[in-house]
Structure formats: structure tokens, C-alpha cells
Design a protein around this motif. Sequence first.
Motif, PDB file in Angstrom:
ATOM      1  N   LYS A 232      32.528 -10.943  24.861  1.00  0.00           N
ATOM      2  CA  LYS A 232      33.051  -9.628  24.838  1.00  0.00           C
ATOM      3  C   LYS A 232      33.566  -9.039  25.736  1.00  0.00           C
ATOM      4  O   LYS A 232      34.382  -8.106  26.082  1.00  0.00           O
ATOM      5  CB  LYS A 232      31.980  -8.980  23.815  1.00  0.00           C
ATOM      6  CG  LYS A 232      31.751  -9.228  22.312  1.00  0.00           C
ATOM      7  CD  LYS A 232      30.927  -8.229  21.942  1.00  0.00           C
ATOM      8  CE  LYS A 232      30.769  -8.644  20.285  1.00  0.00           C
ATOM      9  NZ  LYS A 232      29.828  -7.668  19.420  1.00  0.00           N
ATOM     10  N   ALA A 233      32.576  -9.242  26.998  1.00  0.00           N
ATOM     11  CA  ALA A 233      32.806  -8.499  28.130  1.00  0.00           C
ATOM     12  C   ALA A 233      34.299  -9.009  28.678  1.00  0.00           C
ATOM     13  O   ALA A 233      35.089  -8.119  29.240  1.00  0.00           O
ATOM     14  CB  ALA A 233      31.794  -8.908  29.083  1.00  0.00           C
ATOM     15  N   GLY A 234      34.675 -10.248  28.798  1.00  0.00           N
ATOM     16  CA  GLY A 234      35.895 -10.808  29.285  1.00  0.00           C
ATOM     17  C   GLY A 234      37.167 -10.178  28.357  1.00  0.00           C
ATOM     18  O   GLY A 234      38.156  -9.776  28.997  1.00  0.00           O
ATOM     19  N   HIS A 235      36.834 -10.190  27.160  1.00  0.00           N
ATOM     20  CA  HIS A 235      37.824  -9.637  26.528  1.00  0.00           C
ATOM     21  C   HIS A 235      38.307  -8.158  26.393  1.00  0.00           C
ATOM     22  O   HIS A 235      39.290  -7.705  26.654  1.00  0.00           O
ATOM     23  CB  HIS A 235      37.859  -9.887  24.892  1.00  0.00           C
ATOM     24  CG  HIS A 235      38.178 -11.253  24.473  1.00  0.00           C
ATOM     25  ND1 HIS A 235      39.606 -11.871  24.249  1.00  0.00           N
ATOM     26  CD2 HIS A 235      37.689 -12.505  24.149  1.00  0.00           C
ATOM     27  CE1 HIS A 235      39.632 -12.990  24.162  1.00  0.00           C
ATOM     28  NE2 HIS A 235      38.493 -13.483  23.980  1.00  0.00           N
ATOM     29  N   ARG A 236      36.945  -7.316  26.721  1.00  0.00           N
ATOM     30  CA  ARG A 236      37.203  -6.198  26.926  1.00  0.00           C
ATOM     31  C   ARG A 236      37.841  -5.614  28.361  1.00  0.00           C
ATOM     32  O   ARG A 236      38.736  -4.656  28.562  1.00  0.00           O
ATOM     33  CB  ARG A 236      35.899  -5.454  26.980  1.00  0.00           C
ATOM     34  CG  ARG A 236      35.788  -3.993  26.934  1.00  0.00           C
ATOM     35  CD  ARG A 236      34.436  -3.415  26.661  1.00  0.00           C
ATOM     36  NE  ARG A 236      34.458  -1.808  26.524  1.00  0.00           N
ATOM     37  CZ  ARG A 236      34.889  -1.194  25.649  1.00  0.00           C
ATOM     38  NH1 ARG A 236      35.115  -1.739  24.484  1.00  0.00           N
ATOM     39  NH2 ARG A 236      34.903   0.006  25.730  1.00  0.00           N
ATOM     40  N   LEU A 237      37.512  -6.443  29.270  1.00  0.00           N
ATOM     41  CA  LEU A 237      38.189  -6.349  30.660  1.00  0.00           C
ATOM     42  C   LEU A 237      39.624  -6.684  30.485  1.00  0.00           C
ATOM     43  O   LEU A 237      40.508  -5.738  31.158  1.00  0.00           O
ATOM     44  CB  LEU A 237      37.573  -7.320  31.681  1.00  0.00           C
ATOM     45  CG  LEU A 237      36.158  -6.814  32.028  1.00  0.00           C
ATOM     46  CD1 LEU A 237      35.371  -8.265  32.832  1.00  0.00           C
ATOM     47  CD2 LEU A 237      36.152  -5.543  32.785  1.00  0.00           C
ATOM     48  N   VAL A 238      40.099  -7.506  29.929  1.00  0.00           N
ATOM     49  CA  VAL A 238      41.565  -7.794  29.789  1.00  0.00           C
ATOM     50  C   VAL A 238      42.306  -6.517  28.870  1.00  0.00           C
ATOM     51  O   VAL A 238      43.244  -6.117  29.597  1.00  0.00           O
ATOM     52  CB  VAL A 238      41.724  -9.243  28.917  1.00  0.00           C
ATOM     53  CG1 VAL A 238      43.150  -9.107  28.453  1.00  0.00           C
ATOM     54  CG2 VAL A 238      41.480 -10.235  29.523  1.00  0.00           C
ATOM     55  N   ALA A 239      41.694  -6.106  27.928  1.00  0.00           N
ATOM     56  CA  ALA A 239      42.391  -4.971  27.222  1.00  0.00           C
ATOM     57  C   ALA A 239      42.122  -3.654  28.192  1.00  0.00           C
ATOM     58  O   ALA A 239      43.014  -2.969  28.044  1.00  0.00           O
ATOM     59  CB  ALA A 239      41.419  -4.523  25.845  1.00  0.00           C
ATOM     60  N   GLN A 240      41.149  -3.466  28.913  1.00  0.00           N
ATOM     61  CA  GLN A 240      41.194  -2.475  29.738  1.00  0.00           C
ATOM     62  C   GLN A 240      42.146  -2.382  30.572  1.00  0.00           C
ATOM     63  O   GLN A 240      42.700  -1.290  31.148  1.00  0.00           O
ATOM     64  CB  GLN A 240      39.778  -2.045  30.439  1.00  0.00           C
ATOM     65  CG  GLN A 240      38.623  -1.786  29.313  1.00  0.00           C
ATOM     66  CD  GLN A 240      37.350  -1.670  30.042  1.00  0.00           C
ATOM     67  OE1 GLN A 240      36.801  -2.525  30.563  1.00  0.00           O
ATOM     68  NE2 GLN A 240      36.550  -0.792  29.538  1.00  0.00           N
ATOM     69  N   LEU A 241      42.413  -3.598  31.388  1.00  0.00           N
ATOM     70  CA  LEU A 241      43.404  -3.656  32.368  1.00  0.00           C
ATOM     71  C   LEU A 241      44.936  -3.440  31.883  1.00  0.00           C
ATOM     72  O   LEU A 241      45.540  -2.836  32.311  1.00  0.00           O
ATOM     73  CB  LEU A 241      43.262  -5.270  33.034  1.00  0.00           C
ATOM     74  CG  LEU A 241      42.169  -5.413  33.920  1.00  0.00           C
ATOM     75  CD1 LEU A 241      42.133  -6.799  33.916  1.00  0.00           C
ATOM     76  CD2 LEU A 241      42.114  -4.538  35.227  1.00  0.00           C
ATOM     77  N   ALA A 242      45.010  -3.994  30.581  1.00  0.00           N
ATOM     78  CA  ALA A 242      46.257  -3.672  29.805  1.00  0.00           C
ATOM     79  C   ALA A 242      46.562  -2.182  29.550  1.00  0.00           C
ATOM     80  O   ALA A 242      47.626  -1.540  29.831  1.00  0.00           O
ATOM     81  CB  ALA A 242      46.338  -4.472  28.579  1.00  0.00           C
ATOM     82  N   GLU A 243      45.512  -1.656  29.022  1.00  0.00           N
ATOM     83  CA  GLU A 243      45.608  -0.193  28.818  1.00  0.00           C
ATOM     84  C   GLU A 243      46.029   0.527  29.928  1.00  0.00           C
ATOM     85  O   GLU A 243      46.878   1.636  29.879  1.00  0.00           O
ATOM     86  CB  GLU A 243      44.251   0.408  28.188  1.00  0.00           C
ATOM     87  CG  GLU A 243      43.905   0.158  26.743  1.00  0.00           C
ATOM     88  CD  GLU A 243      42.521   0.285  26.404  1.00  0.00           C
ATOM     89  OE1 GLU A 243      42.422   0.792  25.328  1.00  0.00           O
ATOM     90  OE2 GLU A 243      41.730   0.053  27.138  1.00  0.00           O
ATOM     91  N   ARG A 244      45.595   0.271  30.992  1.00  0.00           N
ATOM     92  CA  ARG A 244      46.114   0.937  32.356  1.00  0.00           C
ATOM     93  C   ARG A 244      47.513   1.060  32.395  1.00  0.00           C
ATOM     94  O   ARG A 244      48.349   2.129  32.989  1.00  0.00           O
ATOM     95  CB  ARG A 244      45.305   0.427  33.401  1.00  0.00           C
ATOM     96  CG  ARG A 244      45.733   0.970  34.869  1.00  0.00           C
ATOM     97  CD  ARG A 244      45.026   0.157  35.966  1.00  0.00           C
ATOM     98  NE  ARG A 244      45.644  -1.316  35.804  1.00  0.00           N
ATOM     99  CZ  ARG A 244      45.801  -2.028  36.594  1.00  0.00           C
ATOM    100  NH1 ARG A 244      44.598  -2.038  37.827  1.00  0.00           N
ATOM    101  NH2 ARG A 244      46.233  -3.429  36.500  1.00  0.00           N
ATOM    102  N   ASP A 245      48.096  -0.091  32.243  1.00  0.00           N
ATOM    103  CA  ASP A 245      49.555  -0.254  32.319  1.00  0.00           C
ATOM    104  C   ASP A 245      50.486   0.084  31.222  1.00  0.00           C
ATOM    105  O   ASP A 245      51.665  -0.024  31.319  1.00  0.00           O
ATOM    106  CB  ASP A 245      49.931  -1.847  32.692  1.00  0.00           C
ATOM    107  CG  ASP A 245      49.110  -2.065  33.940  1.00  0.00           C
ATOM    108  OD1 ASP A 245      48.934  -1.280  34.712  1.00  0.00           O
ATOM    109  OD2 ASP A 245      49.049  -3.510  34.231  1.00  0.00           O
TER     110      ASP A 245
END
Length: 267
Positions: free
Chosen positions: A26-39
Motif C-alpha cells: 500500500k505504501a508504494g502504490h500510495r507514493l506513486v499516486a501522490q507523486l502523480a497528483e502533484r503533476d
Amino acid sequence: MLRLIVLCGGLLAAFAIPSSALAWGKAGHRLVAQLAERDLAPGARAEVARLLAGEPDPTLAGVASWADELRESDPDLGRRSAKWHYVNIGESNCRYSARRDCPGGDCVIEALKAQTAILADHGRSRAERAQALKFVVHFVGDAHQPMHAGYGHDRGGNSHQINYRGRGTNLHSFWDSGLLNSARLSGDAWLARLQQRTPTRDRTPVLPVPAVAWAQASCRIAVSPGVYPPRATVGEDYVRAHLPQVEQQLRDAGARLGALLNATLAR
């Protein structure tokens, strides 16, 4: 005796879970999504908000692990989509062939293409496009997890047992979450760490989705020397060698997911 039966049942259930159920954790998938949201561009951000309205956490991060939870929330869809999380191309020198490696479109490469097409189709219902968005968020992460594009003979490292800090695990799980957990950072601290580094230059994918290139690059990491340790016990030298690869894969996945959603949701 009852406790033994329950324990054995739990172990059998654990072995029955496909490798797809553990991608990045969950942590890794959440990090990917958070990085994407920024862009996200304003238009894409607005469309994401519209499609995810009504979700318990209506953000990309909030739905990032949805596809891994289907075996409990929607067992039928979970079974149908189980093979969509990975592709086994390690034995083929990391060269993808749709006919050989993805019969029926049941692999992460073709699933990501298919779900992106549904998401881009404004003639589809909101429910269909919302579900496709959740799949896309997850599958971009999966395509960047090296073990999800590695060898088939050991189920992407699931059958390769290792020991780290006195605890037994398998290579797939260690790349999913063990390497990240070794740093003992909170989710916010990991996000800050990933954001500090220069993101991938490949930020503007050209549709159709370049999922083949992403998976083949992931495979090359999975089969590279040293990833499969020569001994069952791995130590901090293994972490120092491979944690930076995990970080870069997460960083690349986030940047590429953001760019993909901007391209797909543009009107």
C-alpha cells in the motif's frame, strides 16, 4: 486443534494469493499516486475529482491499492483481473511478445492499455471510467515493480525465500515493501525524500501507452546481477545496492502516471 486448523488455513490462503496482490504494498502504490497528483494539470485534476467523487478517499492515493483489494471486495472481478498485474518476461531476455506473454490480453501491459482506452473514452459511463482510472493508477505502479515483470518460473520471486534481519520472507515481498520498510521512514518522509530528487525525464508519454517499455525496463532490473542474492540471508549491503533502484522506479512511476493522466484526460 482448532487453533492449528485456523493457522493452517491462514497459511494456505497466503500461498493462494497471486503475486499481483502484493505489488509495492500500500505504501508504494500510495507514493506513486501522490507523486502523480502533484503533476496533474487543472483539467485532469478536475476530471479525477469528478470521477472519484463518492469514494471514501476521493484521491489518486486513496484508490491506489483498490485493485489489490478486489479479492475481498469483489471476488469475481478480482479473479478476472488477477493476471492483469504482472507479465513474465524474464525468461525471454526481457523482450515482450503479446502472443507469447499475454494471451487474451491478460497481463499488465495489455491491461494498462485497455483500461487507459476506457478512461479516455468519454462515451463510456462515469462508473466505467472511474473503475478504469483506479486500474490505471494501480497498473502504472505494477509495471514499475521489477518483480512484476521478471521470471515466471518462481512467480516473480514469490518462490525465492530469503531472510533479512532475522525474519524470513521472499524476494517478491522484499521488493514490494521490505526494501522500503528497511529505511523506517513514515509515508510523509518517504514522499518528501522522493520529491527532493530529480524526476524522470520521460514525463510526456505518447499515446498509446508505452507500457511495454516500462515493463521491459523493470524486467532488466529483476534479472540484473545481484538482485537474486547468492545466499538466502541478505544484509544492509543488499539494501544499499537496491533501495536506490526502488526509489527511482517509484519516482518514474509517479511522473509517468501524472503525464499519462494529463494526456488521457485532456479534452
